[in-house]
Design an enzyme around this catalytic site. Structure first.
Site, PDB file in Angstrom:
ATOM      1  CB  THR A 407      -1.064   0.074   1.274  1.00  0.00           C
ATOM      2  OG1 THR A 407      -1.674   1.186   1.178  1.00  0.00           O
ATOM      3  CG2 THR A 407      -0.305  -0.045   2.662  1.00  0.00           C
ATOM      4  CB  THR A 425      -4.110  -0.048   1.212  1.00  0.00           C
ATOM      5  OG1 THR A 425      -3.715  -1.290   0.596  1.00  0.00           O
ATOM      6  CG2 THR A 425      -5.551  -0.413   1.932  1.00  0.00           C
ATOM      7  CD  GLU A 427      -4.661  -7.053   1.150  1.00  0.00           C
ATOM      8  OE1 GLU A 427      -3.973  -6.715   2.109  1.00  0.00           O
ATOM      9  OE2 GLU A 427      -4.683  -7.989   0.272  1.00  0.00           O
ATOM     10  CG  ASP A 449      -6.718  -7.187   5.052  1.00  0.00           C
ATOM     11  OD1 ASP A 449      -5.768  -7.888   4.347  1.00  0.00           O
ATOM     12  OD2 ASP A 449      -6.454  -5.732   4.968  1.00  0.00           O
ATOM     13  CB  SER A 474      -1.463  -4.096   9.714  1.00  0.00           C
ATOM     14  OG  SER A 474      -1.981  -5.377  10.103  1.00  0.00           O
ATOM     15  N   GLY A 495       1.314  -4.717   4.854  1.00  0.00           N
ATOM     16  CA  GLY A 495       0.437  -5.506   5.564  1.00  0.00           C
ATOM     17  C   GLY A 495       0.571  -5.504   7.140  1.00  0.00           C
TER      18      GLY A 495
HETATM   19  N1  GLU Z   1      -4.532  -4.585   3.665  1.00  0.00           N
HETATM   20  C1  GLU Z   1      -3.476  -4.119   4.441  1.00  0.00           C
HETATM   21  C2  GLU Z   1      -3.925  -3.752   5.808  1.00  0.00           C
HETATM   22  O1  GLU Z   1      -5.086  -3.067   5.807  1.00  0.00           O
HETATM   23  C3  GLU Z   1      -2.900  -3.260   3.922  1.00  0.00           C
HETATM   24  C4  GLU Z   1      -1.869  -3.656   2.861  1.00  0.00           C
HETATM   25  C5  GLU Z   1      -0.520  -3.243   2.679  1.00  0.00           C
HETATM   26  O2  GLU Z   1       0.011  -2.537   3.602  1.00  0.00           O
HETATM   27  O3  GLU Z   1      -0.018  -3.293   1.912  1.00  0.00           O
HETATM   28  O4  GLU Z   1      -3.412  -3.551   6.879  1.00  0.00           O
END
Ligand code: GLU
Length: 598
Positions: A407, A425, A427, A449, A474, A495
């Site tokens: 992201t 993001t 995702e 997620d 996260s 992530g």
């Molecule tokens: N989907 C992840 C989240 O919300 C973020 C994705 C990412 O950091 O690349 O934690």
């Protein structure tokens, strides 16, 4: 040659030869220059991309505030960093208001359709493989990013949405110079991108990713921004853009010749109309006399960074040897992740014990399980923050499920002292892989997620899918205050490793004597309650590795890079420092409005 894809102009070609020397092919365009560090006055911007950062700095120079600039930068990243962020995704916006000295947050997380239940990703009694879920309509949540922009501007901005989107609209229309990262991200996703004609014609013109040095245009995205400028975000939540999104999710536009099974989703125009970006109280942790503010549930970012900091209050990291410091850092998140996985989900659906997770007594009870000389064996079990019992080891262990790792994070400060830390993001790198035909943006796959099935059989999982539910995140945009004034702000993609990256930057800056740019550049490790921590090669190359291994720490080096952080810091003399990655993800871009000597 497709309309959105052009060779460079003669002017650009001449400029490239003049500035970069004869080794540069005459057809190459000149990328916007970038630097990972900048110091000066009038405000600061740091993002992963030079064009986006330059747009933000211009907004500040023209009298806009940090919120105006943050929205303009985010919209520009939708053009130049479209595999990480854009109007098809979501994110979390943290804002420090210099007038009131208060921190506010906006939750722009995607929501599941109202028909979703906990079996969203279960097929024939079995959870779908991540790879089968990711490129599908099933994984697409209602985008929260446009609502976040509109709401942030309405509450704290000084400019209209139209004015804030215009620079990005122009960038999409006139194009930007492709860099290696852009090309690589397309190449990584070429197989699935080529299954969707709309994605293929945009990102694989002539069957291949655009080459670095050429100019990339996205007129469909320019038109989408123009429509949002004219009609506001209702064009998406209640209008024609939304109708196109719902149609695309319900019937993913796969090439009939492709064998890809892109499962449809149930997202409707009603789901879009029901969407709200939510203002939430920030998380707050005291660390070494400073106030650390972050993003509350449904993100686990602020709560987990905060719990780890509270755990680390028990150890003197400033005077610890480097090996001891790293041992405590790795162990703090081993335990904090066990608690995160057990307790954090969308607060509209689960009772998240947020205050208790950030209680110092609870953190002390976890710190008590940490040994300087011996790594705990993961997975370690969560404990109950509502009933902290000294050194209680908890019952059933909970590993950390997989999350996509791509992201983007931007950080902005203005001349009034307002600060924004904003992570957004779609995702996975490339999101669902599905460009909405005629609209020029990729849809997210954020619903992956969610836990597809309970992570630990027999133990309640707060992160199962539900109707209108927001998947746990996260993302950890963070603002650190010193006596109510901004000290620094940071955040990162990655992530679940976002949490450890943000923590490591904070500790590097506060405890290990590093400047913000060096704290961002430092080799990274991410222990998330698994046997081996994920580490970068540069981390392994440190002399402390053998000692950490002797204490029982395990390491693995995939993927090669962890995160891509940015940050801003208010220096003691009133100047701003903007900092970004010197190497990771092809280098970030930091700028200030009025540069001054560093
Ligand atoms: N989907 C992840 C989240 O919300 C973020 C994705 C990412 O950091 O690349 O934690």
């Amino acid at each position: 040659m497709p309309a959105h894809w052009s060779r460079t102009t003669l002017v650009l070609a001449v400029a490239a030869v003049l500035t970069a020397g004869a080794a540069v092919p005459a057809t190459a365009a000149t990328p916007t220059p970038k630097s990972p560090v900048a110091v000066g006055f009038g405000g600061a911007v740091a993002s992963i991309d030079a064009d986006a950062t330059a747009i933000g700095t211009q907004v500040l120079r023209d009298g806009g505030n940090a919120v105006d600039a943050a929205v303009a930068v985010a919209a520009a990243l939708g053009v130049t960093d479209p595999f990480s962020a854009g109007v098809g995704g979501g994110g979390f916006f943290v804002y420090y208001d210099a007038k009131t000295h208060r921190v506010h947050t906006l939750d722009g997380r995607e929501t599941a359709p109202k028909t979703a239940d906990e079996n969203l990703f279960v097929e024939n009694g079995k959870p779908l493989a991540f790879a089968d879920a990711v490129t599908s309509g099933l994984s697409v949540g209602v985008p929260g990013t446009p609502a976040t922009w509109a709401e942030a501007l309405r509450k704290w901005g000084t400019r209209s949405l139209a004015k804030s989107l215009r620079p990005a609209e122009n960038l999409a229309r006139t194009g930007f110079v492709v860099d290696q990262t852009f090309q690589t991200q397309i190449a990584n996703n070429a197989a699935r991108f080529s299954a969707f004609p709309a994605t293929r014609s945009l990102y694989l013109p002539g069957g291949a990713p655009p080459a670095p040095g050429t100019v990339f245009k996205n007129p469909d995205l320019a038109a989408t921004y123009a429509q949002l400028e004219r009609s506001g975000v209702d064009a998406l939540y209640r209008g024609p853009i939304g109708a196109d999104i719902a149609r695309t999710v319900q019937k993913p536009p796969v090439d009939p010749a492709s064998t890809l099974n892109a499962r449809p989703g149930n997202l409707t125009t009603g789901d879009l109309a029901a969407y709200r970006a939510i203002e939430r109280d920030p998380t707050h942790a005291r660390y070494e006399g400073l106030d650390v503010y972050g993003m509350p549930a449904p993100s686990s970012g602020g709560l987990t960074v905060g719990e780890a900091l509270n755990i680390l209050e028990n150890f003197d990291l400033k005077h610890a040897s480097k090996a001891d410091y790293l041992q405590y850092f790795l162990e703090s998140t081993r335990f904090a992740f066990a608690d995160r996985n057990r307790w954090i989900g969308d607060p509209a659906f689960v009772d998240v014990p947020a205050r208790e997770l950030l209680g110092q007594r609870f953190a002390d009870s976890r710190a008590c399980l940490i040994s300087k000389d011996k790594a705990a064996t993961s997975p370690v079990a969560p404990a109950d923050p509502r009933h902290p019992a000294a050194c209680a080891a908890g019952s059933v262990a909970a590993p950390t499920p997989y999350e996509g790792e791509n992201t983007t994070h931007l950080t902005v400060a203005d001349k009034w002292g307002n600060v924004v830390a904003y992570t957004l993001t779609i995702e996975q790198e490339g999101g669902s892989g599905i460009v909405v035909p005629g609209r020029g943006f990729l849809l997210n796959n954020e619903l992956t997620d969610f836990s597809f099935t309970p992570v630990t059989p027999g133990v309640p999982d707060p992160n199962l899918p539900g109707p209108g539910k927001r998947p746990r995140s996260s993302m950890a945009p963070t603002i650190v205050l010193d006596h109510g004034r901004p000290f620094f702000a940071t955040g990162s993609p990655g992530g679940a490793s976002i949490i450890t990256t943000v923590l490591q930057v904070i500790l590097g800056r506060l405890d290990r004597g590093l400047s913000l740019e060096n704290a961002i550049a430092a080799p990274r490790a991410s222990q998330r309650n698994s046997a081996a921590a994920q580490v970068e090669q540069a981390f392994l190359d440190q002399p402390e590795t053998a000692e950490l291994q002797a204490r029982g720490q395990g390491f693995s080096t995939a993927p090669a890079e962890i995160g891509a952080a940015t940050g801003v810091e208010r220096l003691r003399d009133g100047r701003w420092l903007a900092a970004a990655e010197p190497v990771r993800r092809g280098q970030g871009a930091a700028q200030v409005v009025w540069p001054a000597r560093w």
